[in-house]
Design a protein around this motif. Structure first.
Motif, PDB file in Angstrom:
ATOM      1  N   HIS A  93      89.956  65.522   7.209  1.00  0.00           N
ATOM      2  CA  HIS A  93      89.178  65.846   6.012  1.00  0.00           C
ATOM      3  C   HIS A  93      89.984  66.597   4.957  1.00  0.00           C
ATOM      4  O   HIS A  93      89.405  67.180   4.045  1.00  0.00           O
ATOM      5  CB  HIS A  93      87.921  66.644   6.405  1.00  0.00           C
ATOM      6  N   CYS A 106      88.075  64.196  -0.453  1.00  0.00           N
ATOM      7  CA  CYS A 106      88.164  63.914   0.985  1.00  0.00           C
ATOM      8  C   CYS A 106      87.991  62.412   1.157  1.00  0.00           C
ATOM      9  O   CYS A 106      86.907  61.868   0.925  1.00  0.00           O
ATOM     10  CB  CYS A 106      87.090  64.667   1.770  1.00  0.00           C
ATOM     11  N   CYS A 109      85.301  61.397   3.935  1.00  0.00           N
ATOM     12  CA  CYS A 109      83.884  61.493   3.571  1.00  0.00           C
ATOM     13  C   CYS A 109      83.519  60.582   2.405  1.00  0.00           C
ATOM     14  O   CYS A 109      82.356  60.200   2.266  1.00  0.00           O
ATOM     15  CB  CYS A 109      83.519  62.935   3.212  1.00  0.00           C
ATOM     16  N   CYS A 130      85.306  69.202   1.537  1.00  0.00           N
ATOM     17  CA  CYS A 130      84.068  68.482   1.798  1.00  0.00           C
ATOM     18  C   CYS A 130      83.156  69.344   2.678  1.00  0.00           C
ATOM     19  O   CYS A 130      83.573  70.373   3.210  1.00  0.00           O
ATOM     20  CB  CYS A 130      84.380  67.150   2.478  1.00  0.00           C
ATOM     21  N   THR A 132      82.261  68.964   5.664  1.00  0.00           N
ATOM     22  CA  THR A 132      82.783  69.118   7.025  1.00  0.00           C
ATOM     23  C   THR A 132      83.741  70.296   7.099  1.00  0.00           C
ATOM     24  O   THR A 132      83.667  71.117   8.019  1.00  0.00           O
ATOM     25  CB  THR A 132      83.493  67.819   7.468  1.00  0.00           C
TER      26      THR A 132
END
Ligand SMILES: [Zn+2]
Length: 147
Positions: A93, A106, A109, A130, A132
């Motif tokens: 990520h 990212c 994503c 992102c 995450t």
């Protein structure tokens, strides 16, 4: 002459994560290897070779057992496994290279569909960091106020 650049929010979060994970890896490497188990005879958590990792004293028997179980579930092997998995997530990520003038995205994503491939990446691009990366960092205690 290159001017030092101020780290971006994403770079600061990834640096925070790296430091937090490294601290846990170092502690886990210094501790007895896992898996750890509970020895009820003397309220201890023990390593596979029988070495006592921790002795627990709590006011109640149920509380003692809960603490023993919690310690045993967080043995050094488990911590290292989590750290390795979290490092993989960070790598997935975090954009490896990004033009300094552009907003980082990212790629994991982002919805990398036909429209993005044709140059329309504004609708489906997920900015870096992102959700995450932010959720991972929050798990390690990061807040927006963290430096
Ligand atoms: Zn992502």
């Amino acid at each position: 002459m290159n001017q030092p650049t101020t780290p971006t929010r994403g770079e600061r979060i990834v640096a925070y994560l790296d430091a937090a994970i490294t601290a846990r890896e170092e502690a886990a490497h210094s501790a007895p290897r896992g898996p750890w188990s509970v020895r009820l005879d003397d309220d201890a958590v023990v390593a596979p070779d029988g070495i006592t990792v921790a002795e627990v004293f709590a006011l109640g028997g149920q509380q003692t057992r809960a603490i023993l179980d919690l310690i045993a579930l967080h043995d050094s092997t488990e911590v290292l496994r989590h750290c390795a998995a979290d490092r993989k997530l960070i790598e997935l990520h975090t954009p490896a290279e990004w033009p300094s003038q552009a907003s980082a995205v990212c790629l994991t994503c982002s919805d990398w569909n036909h429209n993005v491939a044709m140059g329309d990446d504004s609708a489906s691009a997920v900015p870096f960091p992102c959700p995450t990366i932010i959720a991972l960092a929050e798990g390690y205690g990061w807040t927006e106020d963290a430096r």
